[in-house]
Design a protein around this motif. Structure first.
Motif, PDB file in Angstrom:
ATOM      1  N   UNK A  83       0.848  -1.200   0.000  1.00  0.00           N
ATOM      2  CA  UNK A  83       0.000   0.000   0.000  1.00  0.00           C
ATOM      3  C   UNK A  83       0.880   1.245   0.000  1.00  0.00           C
ATOM      4  N   UNK A  84       0.995   1.955  -1.139  1.00  0.00           N
ATOM      5  CA  UNK A  84       1.852   3.143  -1.198  1.00  0.00           C
ATOM      6  C   UNK A  84       1.421   4.248  -0.236  1.00  0.00           C
ATOM      7  N   UNK A  85       0.160   4.208   0.208  1.00  0.00           N
ATOM      8  CA  UNK A  85      -0.318   5.230   1.138  1.00  0.00           C
ATOM      9  C   UNK A  85       0.321   5.091   2.513  1.00  0.00           C
ATOM     10  N   UNK A  86       0.962   3.939   2.775  1.00  0.00           N
ATOM     11  CA  UNK A  86       1.564   3.691   4.085  1.00  0.00           C
ATOM     12  C   UNK A  86       3.074   3.916   4.092  1.00  0.00           C
ATOM     13  N   UNK A  87       3.598   4.636   3.104  1.00  0.00           N
ATOM     14  CA  UNK A  87       5.048   4.812   3.012  1.00  0.00           C
ATOM     15  C   UNK A  87       5.634   5.589   4.191  1.00  0.00           C
ATOM     16  N   UNK A  88       4.821   6.388   4.878  1.00  0.00           N
ATOM     17  CA  UNK A  88       5.315   7.154   6.027  1.00  0.00           C
ATOM     18  C   UNK A  88       4.846   6.573   7.359  1.00  0.00           C
ATOM     19  N   UNK A  89       4.171   5.442   7.312  1.00  0.00           N
ATOM     20  CA  UNK A  89       3.660   4.827   8.541  1.00  0.00           C
ATOM     21  C   UNK A  89       4.787   4.121   9.296  1.00  0.00           C
ATOM     22  N   UNK A  90       4.512   3.734  10.536  1.00  0.00           N
ATOM     23  CA  UNK A  90       5.482   2.991  11.332  1.00  0.00           C
ATOM     24  C   UNK A  90       5.356   1.502  11.029  1.00  0.00           C
ATOM     25  N   UNK A  91       6.464   0.790  11.238  1.00  0.00           N
ATOM     26  CA  UNK A  91       6.386  -0.669  11.129  1.00  0.00           C
ATOM     27  C   UNK A  91       5.470  -1.211  12.221  1.00  0.00           C
ATOM     28  N   UNK A  92       4.724  -2.289  11.973  1.00  0.00           N
ATOM     29  CA  UNK A  92       4.840  -3.176  10.817  1.00  0.00           C
ATOM     30  C   UNK A  92       3.862  -2.876   9.679  1.00  0.00           C
ATOM     31  N   UNK A  93       3.168  -1.742   9.711  1.00  0.00           N
ATOM     32  CA  UNK A  93       2.158  -1.495   8.663  1.00  0.00           C
ATOM     33  C   UNK A  93       2.707  -0.632   7.530  1.00  0.00           C
ATOM     34  N   UNK A  94       4.018  -0.321   7.585  1.00  0.00           N
ATOM     35  CA  UNK A  94       4.618   0.541   6.572  1.00  0.00           C
ATOM     36  C   UNK A  94       4.786  -0.196   5.245  1.00  0.00           C
ATOM     37  N   UNK A  95       4.806   0.563   4.162  1.00  0.00           N
ATOM     38  CA  UNK A  95       5.044   0.019   2.825  1.00  0.00           C
ATOM     39  C   UNK A  95       6.436  -0.604   2.756  1.00  0.00           C
ATOM     40  N   UNK A  96       6.572  -1.673   1.998  1.00  0.00           N
ATOM     41  CA  UNK A  96       7.873  -2.312   1.822  1.00  0.00           C
ATOM     42  C   UNK A  96       8.835  -1.316   1.191  1.00  0.00           C
ATOM     43  N   UNK A  97      10.039  -1.161   1.748  1.00  0.00           N
ATOM     44  CA  UNK A  97      10.992  -0.191   1.190  1.00  0.00           C
ATOM     45  C   UNK A  97      11.475  -0.589  -0.199  1.00  0.00           C
ATOM     46  N   UNK A  98      11.943   0.403  -0.951  1.00  0.00           N
ATOM     47  CA  UNK A  98      12.471   0.146  -2.285  1.00  0.00           C
ATOM     48  C   UNK A  98      11.381  -0.249  -3.259  1.00  0.00           C
ATOM     49  N   UNK A  99      11.819  -0.735  -4.416  1.00  0.00           N
ATOM     50  CA  UNK A  99      10.860  -1.155  -5.441  1.00  0.00           C
ATOM     51  C   UNK A  99      10.903  -2.668  -5.662  1.00  0.00           C
ATOM     52  N   UNK A 100      11.296  -3.394  -4.613  1.00  0.00           N
ATOM     53  CA  UNK A 100      11.459  -4.840  -4.739  1.00  0.00           C
ATOM     54  C   UNK A 100      10.161  -5.545  -5.130  1.00  0.00           C
ATOM     55  N   UNK A 101       9.041  -5.086  -4.567  1.00  0.00           N
ATOM     56  CA  UNK A 101       7.787  -5.774  -4.838  1.00  0.00           C
ATOM     57  C   UNK A 101       7.293  -5.529  -6.256  1.00  0.00           C
ATOM     58  N   UNK A 102       7.875  -4.539  -6.925  1.00  0.00           N
ATOM     59  CA  UNK A 102       7.523  -4.319  -8.333  1.00  0.00           C
ATOM     60  C   UNK A 102       8.071  -5.449  -9.201  1.00  0.00           C
ATOM     61  N   UNK A 103       9.110  -6.129  -8.695  1.00  0.00           N
ATOM     62  CA  UNK A 103       9.734  -7.221  -9.442  1.00  0.00           C
ATOM     63  C   UNK A 103       9.538  -8.577  -8.774  1.00  0.00           C
ATOM     64  N   UNK A 104       8.933  -8.589  -7.602  1.00  0.00           N
ATOM     65  CA  UNK A 104       8.693  -9.836  -6.877  1.00  0.00           C
ATOM     66  C   UNK A 104       7.220  -9.899  -6.481  1.00  0.00           C
ATOM     67  N   UNK A 105       6.488 -10.803  -7.088  1.00  0.00           N
ATOM     68  CA  UNK A 105       5.078 -10.995  -6.752  1.00  0.00           C
ATOM     69  C   UNK A 105       4.999 -11.663  -5.384  1.00  0.00           C
ATOM     70  N   UNK A 106       4.557 -10.913  -4.390  1.00  0.00           N
ATOM     71  CA  UNK A 106       4.546 -11.438  -3.023  1.00  0.00           C
ATOM     72  C   UNK A 106       3.654 -12.665  -2.895  1.00  0.00           C
ATOM     73  N   UNK A 107       2.651 -12.780  -3.744  1.00  0.00           N
ATOM     74  CA  UNK A 107       1.776 -13.945  -3.701  1.00  0.00           C
ATOM     75  C   UNK A 107       2.462 -15.186  -4.270  1.00  0.00           C
ATOM     76  N   UNK A 108       3.579 -14.970  -4.963  1.00  0.00           N
ATOM     77  CA  UNK A 108       4.310 -16.094  -5.542  1.00  0.00           C
ATOM     78  C   UNK A 108       5.562 -16.429  -4.736  1.00  0.00           C
ATOM     79  N   UNK A 109       6.240 -15.397  -4.184  1.00  0.00           N
ATOM     80  CA  UNK A 109       7.494 -15.656  -3.470  1.00  0.00           C
ATOM     81  C   UNK A 109       7.359 -15.547  -1.958  1.00  0.00           C
TER      82      UNK A 109
END
Length: 451
Positions: A83-109
């Motif tokens: 969720x890009x809207x959570x980029x400034x939130x605190x962990x653990x609800x913050x957006x994953x850092x970087x653009x890794x999930x753009x290249x890694x389908x979390x439902x697959x890996x």
């Protein structure tokens, strides 16, 4: 008795009522998902978005990965990963850092194939498995998380992985494989490193660390990481019989090597997940003689084959140099060494050329060439300093079983022929006859082969 039964019944009812309350209201994931829902409501820009956020269901979330033999429930707490809207939130609800999930389908890996940890757990301490002795793959923290990229990628092709790339470079240029095997290739003096990241922490763990450099403070109690790090930085902390040398690596280099070695794991992923073959599986045929020497020989024989490396209990004290190869092959002139080096680097069989090898004392040169290659292939035991004393710590491995073929050995010899410090013509034993083909391996003096 009736009172005991009555109280026992009340206790059972209380437990039955508490169980769903604990599962659905008191668990950490429930609290984090509620925080996420509240945050979604707060950042909503329209009334419809706000109403939609209010309907966000709170439940156990999991990713089932049969191909990886994993079930990851990390997203039960880390609900804002995508969720890009959570980029400034605190962990653990913050957006994953970087653009890794753009290249890694979390439902697959999923999560644990990259981060390690205990994916089925719903409590943070259990999921991270930090300090949990029964789980040998606790959560990896930066920069060590780079190690798991080796499971699917050739790290040389990925940006942002400078640390593990540096570790790979050091491993392949500082002679580590002269003593250690990797994927069936390498020496036999030290332990096989192919699966060092999976070494049991009950058998291999750090032995010598101060309170301020404990596995907990440096590696979040990851004992496997601490063991690898210590083995490189402080080899004297290992058993007294170890042949591991102190390379005096800088802290930065030790860290890079640790990250690289942490990536050497037997936990392979299905072929469909692998983007490129691992860097460590590069074929020897792609390497030059200098590269091969750096990969397999330099740790014991020194840069440029100059020797000088101490070999405890060895009669001559230090590992012999190899930059004298031209002299040992009875080559009298520098141009002869360059000529022979060129032939070997081009993969030409110098013993079966259409036109015979054009060097002075050809038969003797070829006999010594065969003898030297034989020693390299079969290995040799260094002589003891004292008769009946302890054996020398370092011995020449049998490279025939260590992964070096004839072409590899010729490439290394080609490189070494150019390392001789020529200062004029050498004094070669008189009486050598370049046309005499009757010389044989028996003519090579024993002391010449000992080196």
């Amino acid at each position: 008795m009736r009172m005991i039964l009555f109280l026992a019944s009340l206790l059972c009812v209380a437990l039955l009522l508490y169980a769903p309350l604990d599962t659905f209201r008191l668990q950490e994931y429930h609290r984090h998902q509620k925080s996420y829902r509240d945050a979604k409501i707060e950042v909503a820009k329209t009334e419809s978005q706000r109403e939609e956020a209010k309907k966000y269901p709170i439940k156990i979330r999991q990713i089932v990965l049969p191909e990886l033999n994993r079930i990851d429930r990390c997203t039960s707490c880390h609900v804002g990963l995508e969720d890009p809207a959570m980029k400034d939130a605190e962990n653990p609800i913050r957006t994953h850092p970087g653009n890794y999930l753009a290249h890694h389908d979390i439902q697959k890996v999923g999560c644990t194939v990259c981060h390690d940890g205990q994916g089925r757990a719903l409590i943070a301490d259990d999921a991270h498995a930090v300090g949990l002795s029964t789980w040998e793959k606790p959560l990896l923290y930066p920069p060590f998380i780079q190690a798991n990229c080796l499971r699917c990628h050739d790290v040389g092709e990925l940006p942002g992985l400078e640390i593990i790339q540096k570790g790979s470079e050091l491993f392949n240029t500082r002679g580590c494989m002269g003593c250690h095997k990797l994927d069936g290739k390498g020496g036999q003096v030290g332990p096989d490193l192919t699966h060092i990241a999976d070494a049991s922490t009950h058998l291999k763990q750090p032995k010598n660390h101060s309170d301020d450099e404990s596995p907990s403070s440096l590696f979040h109690d990851n004992k496997n990481l601490a063991y690898i790090y210590e083995s490189i930085k402080s080899p004297d902390a290992q058993p007294a019989t170890t042949a591991m040398m102190d390379f005096e690596f800088s802290d930065e280099e030790v860290l890079a090597l640790t990250v690289f070695l942490k990536g050497l794991s037997k936990r392979e992923v299905p072929a469909s997940y692998v983007m490129k073959r691992y860097t460590r599986r590069q074929r020897n045929g792609e390497l030059t003689g200098e590269n091969l020497f750096s990969k397999y020989c330099v740790a014991c024989h020194g840069q440029g084959g100059k020797g000088g490396v101490e070999n405890p209990n060895y009669g001559k004290g230090t590992v012999p140099p190899l930059n004298t190869l031209a002299e040992k092959l009875f080559l009298e002139y520098e141009e002869d060494a360059e000529y022979l080096s060129e032939l070997l680097s081009e993969g030409i069989d110098i013993e079966n050329m259409e036109e015979p090898l054009d060097v002075d004392g050809r038969a003797r040169v070829l006999a010594q060439y065969r003898a030297i290659k034989d020693v390299i292939k079969k290995g040799s035991v260094a002589g003891r300093a004292e008769e009946g004393g302890h054996p020398a710590l370092l011995n020449m491995p049998a490279w025939k079983t260590g992964g070096l073929g004839d072409a590899d050995i010729d490439s290394i010899l080609s490189y070494l022929l150019l390392q001789f410090p020529w200062e004029g013509d050498l004094d070669v034993e008189e009486g050598s006859d370049e046309d005499s083909d009757e010389d044989s391996d028996e003519d090579v003096e024993e002391e010449e082969l000992e080196e």
